[in-house]
Design a protein around this motif. Sequence first.
Motif, PDB file in Angstrom:
ATOM      1  N   LEU A  65      20.048 -25.806  24.242  1.00  0.00           N
ATOM      2  CA  LEU A  65      20.184 -27.167  24.762  1.00  0.00           C
ATOM      3  C   LEU A  65      21.628 -27.644  24.754  1.00  0.00           C
ATOM      4  CD1 LEU A  65      17.197 -29.032  23.114  1.00  0.00           C
ATOM      5  CD2 LEU A  65      17.456 -28.425  25.504  1.00  0.00           C
ATOM      6  N   LYS A  66      21.971 -28.367  25.779  1.00  0.00           N
ATOM      7  CA  LYS A  66      23.241 -29.075  25.818  1.00  0.00           C
ATOM      8  C   LYS A  66      22.941 -30.559  25.607  1.00  0.00           C
ATOM      9  CE  LYS A  66      25.591 -25.800  28.853  1.00  0.00           C
ATOM     10  NZ  LYS A  66      24.701 -24.716  28.633  1.00  0.00           N
ATOM     11  N   GLN A  97      13.358 -27.774  29.080  1.00  0.00           N
ATOM     12  CA  GLN A  97      14.213 -26.732  29.654  1.00  0.00           C
ATOM     13  C   GLN A  97      14.425 -25.556  28.699  1.00  0.00           C
ATOM     14  OE1 GLN A  97      17.829 -28.501  31.051  1.00  0.00           O
ATOM     15  NE2 GLN A  97      16.784 -29.992  32.310  1.00  0.00           N
ATOM     16  N   GLU A 102      20.045 -32.874  27.427  1.00  0.00           N
ATOM     17  CA  GLU A 102      19.072 -32.066  28.169  1.00  0.00           C
ATOM     18  C   GLU A 102      17.677 -32.274  27.583  1.00  0.00           C
ATOM     19  OE1 GLU A 102      21.198 -28.205  30.115  1.00  0.00           O
ATOM     20  OE2 GLU A 102      20.431 -27.993  28.093  1.00  0.00           O
ATOM     21  N   GLU A 103      16.674 -32.071  28.427  1.00  0.00           N
ATOM     22  CA  GLU A 103      15.278 -32.212  28.019  1.00  0.00           C
ATOM     23  C   GLU A 103      14.797 -30.948  27.308  1.00  0.00           C
ATOM     24  OE1 GLU A 103      13.271 -34.904  28.482  1.00  0.00           O
ATOM     25  OE2 GLU A 103      15.001 -35.984  29.262  1.00  0.00           O
TER      26      GLU A 103
END
Length: 66
Positions: A12-13, A20, A16-17
Amino acid sequence: MIYTGKLEASQLKVAEEYSQVENVISINILDFVMFSKIDKIHTIWQLTEIDNKNEVLEGLEFHFIE
């Protein structure tokens, strides 16, 4: 479990959800018996919410081969 958590979080970044994130499967090959009350060589575990056993944290599995 620490490595598995880091692997999931590293996908994750910022902002972000979670949808993803790719599935993470941890495979643990043991040279000892960890679950003596279970009569299987290969067990698969998932994380569940403690009060509501139907709520499973999807996409995260732990496989133990004893």
